[in-house]
Design an enzyme around this catalytic site. Sequence first.
Site, PDB file in Angstrom:
ATOM      1  N   ASN A  66       0.861  -1.186   0.000  1.00 39.07           N
ATOM      2  CA  ASN A  66       0.000   0.000   0.000  1.00 39.07           C
ATOM      3  C   ASN A  66       0.897   1.235   0.000  1.00 39.07           C
ATOM      4  OD1 ASN A  66      -1.825   2.034   0.477  1.00 39.07           O
ATOM      5  ND2 ASN A  66      -2.346   1.399   2.568  1.00 39.07           N
ATOM      6  N   TRP A  67       0.992   1.889  -1.156  1.00 40.49           N
ATOM      7  CA  TRP A  67       1.908   3.025  -1.291  1.00 40.49           C
ATOM      8  C   TRP A  67       1.335   4.341  -0.764  1.00 40.49           C
ATOM      9  CZ3 TRP A  67       5.815   3.641  -5.851  1.00 40.49           C
ATOM     10  CH2 TRP A  67       6.775   2.638  -5.748  1.00 40.49           C
ATOM     11  N   LYS A  68       0.044   4.312  -0.408  1.00 35.94           N
ATOM     12  CA  LYS A  68      -0.593   5.537   0.114  1.00 35.94           C
ATOM     13  C   LYS A  68      -0.323   6.718  -0.830  1.00 35.94           C
ATOM     14  CE  LYS A  68      -0.320   3.557   4.648  1.00 35.94           C
ATOM     15  NZ  LYS A  68      -0.446   3.740   6.076  1.00 35.94           N
ATOM     16  N   HIS A 118      -9.914   1.748   4.538  1.00 39.28           N
ATOM     17  CA  HIS A 118      -8.661   1.971   5.268  1.00 39.28           C
ATOM     18  C   HIS A 118      -8.916   2.975   6.390  1.00 39.28           C
ATOM     19  CE1 HIS A 118      -4.578   3.026   6.273  1.00 39.28           C
ATOM     20  NE2 HIS A 118      -4.193   1.919   5.657  1.00 39.28           N
ATOM     21  N   GLU A 139      -7.289   5.348   7.466  1.00 36.99           N
ATOM     22  CA  GLU A 139      -6.985   6.752   7.129  1.00 36.99           C
ATOM     23  C   GLU A 139      -8.171   7.408   6.433  1.00 36.99           C
ATOM     24  OE1 GLU A 139      -3.271   5.895   5.196  1.00 36.99           O
ATOM     25  OE2 GLU A 139      -2.351   5.513   7.147  1.00 36.99           O
ATOM     26  N   GLU A 159      -6.163  -4.389  10.523  1.00 31.86           N
ATOM     27  CA  GLU A 159      -5.136  -3.364  10.751  1.00 31.86           C
ATOM     28  C   GLU A 159      -5.478  -2.559  11.999  1.00 31.86           C
ATOM     29  OE1 GLU A 159      -2.890  -2.253   6.897  1.00 31.86           O
ATOM     30  OE2 GLU A 159      -4.606  -0.955   7.053  1.00 31.86           O
ATOM     31  N   GLY A 219       1.924   2.555  11.058  1.00 31.57           N
ATOM     32  CA  GLY A 219       2.954   3.584  11.020  1.00 31.57           C
ATOM     33  C   GLY A 219       3.634   3.876  12.352  1.00 31.57           C
ATOM     34  N   SER A 274       2.627  -1.686  10.469  1.00 31.38           N
ATOM     35  CA  SER A 274       4.064  -1.704  10.780  1.00 31.38           C
ATOM     36  C   SER A 274       4.782  -2.996  10.429  1.00 31.38           C
ATOM     37  CB  SER A 274       4.286  -1.383  12.261  1.00 31.38           C
ATOM     38  OG  SER A 274       3.890  -0.049  12.532  1.00 31.38           O
TER      39      SER A 274
HETATM   40  P1  PGA Z   1       2.295   0.667   7.709  1.00 27.92           P
HETATM   41  O1  PGA Z   1       0.887   0.883   6.978  1.00 27.92           O
HETATM   42  O2  PGA Z   1       2.842  -0.645   7.221  1.00 27.92           O
HETATM   43  O3  PGA Z   1       3.129   1.838   7.254  1.00 27.92           O
HETATM   44  O4  PGA Z   1       2.044   0.664   9.162  1.00 27.92           O
HETATM   45  C1  PGA Z   1       0.004  -0.171   6.775  1.00 27.92           C
HETATM   46  C2  PGA Z   1      -1.287   0.341   6.189  1.00 27.92           C
HETATM   47  O5  PGA Z   1      -1.716   1.440   6.562  1.00 27.92           O
HETATM   48  O6  PGA Z   1      -1.901  -0.319   5.349  1.00 27.92           O
END
Ligand code: PGA
Length: 241
Positions: A6-8, A94, A96, A163, A169, A202
């Site tokens: 997941n490159w966001k 997600h 976010e 998640e 993160g 993470s």
């Molecule tokens: P992260 O993100 O590996 O940077 O914690 C995972 C995600 O948000 O899908």
Amino acid sequence: MYFVANWKMFGNLKSINTLNKVIKFSKSKEINKGRLIYCPPYTLLNSFYKKFKNCLIDIGAQNCHENDDYGAHTGYVNSKMLKSIGANYVIIGHSENRKKGENDNLINLKVKSAIKAKLKVILCIGETLSEKRKRKTKSILSKQIKIGLKNIKKNSNIFIAYEPVWSIGTGNIPNQYELEKILEFIKKSFRGKAPKILYGGSVNPRNIMELKRVNYLDGFLIGGASQSAKKFIDIVKKTYS
Ligand code: PGA
């Protein structure tokens, strides 16, 4: 096992060169039975698609609009459009995006539109730190699954990505026992055949040695570490070592 990158909101045309290593790796024996899926931002989907044309790496988007038809929705992209440029997966729900106001009902509409467009759905679920402290994890996850997948009859095109929001993160991951209990709970919350389950939060080349021992897992959703080809490849290699 599935390894979803997941490159966001990261990456530009230059970052595509970093994929050469991953392509080479995907054609080697070391990949084992691992399946690689890249979810770059919308702007790079087509370039990734072209880049991966001669290998087995799949692509997915990070979100979609809930309408399955075209329409006056400035700034959005629907599942049909994603499918038409070669995406086979889409991440929905997600944390976010939940944080920005996407609720379970909206997420359910998105899941339905994605399934209709023949995309595979990676539905993200997870509790926040305060929900965890209040021991609400199970009830939050149940609600996210129940409403998010309302009226979805078959789970064959659904992946659940557990998640924990407090893990994304931060470098913190749940301990093996804790994680296994939750994954078991998720599996058992489905009556028929349960969807595949991924863990995200993470994941990195160090903690993968611990995470890979956890039962009930079909793969990982990897954010930060997936932007480094080396780290991403390392995670896959170590999963099978
Ligand atoms: P992260 O993100 O590996 O940077 O914690 C995972 C995600 O948000 O899908």
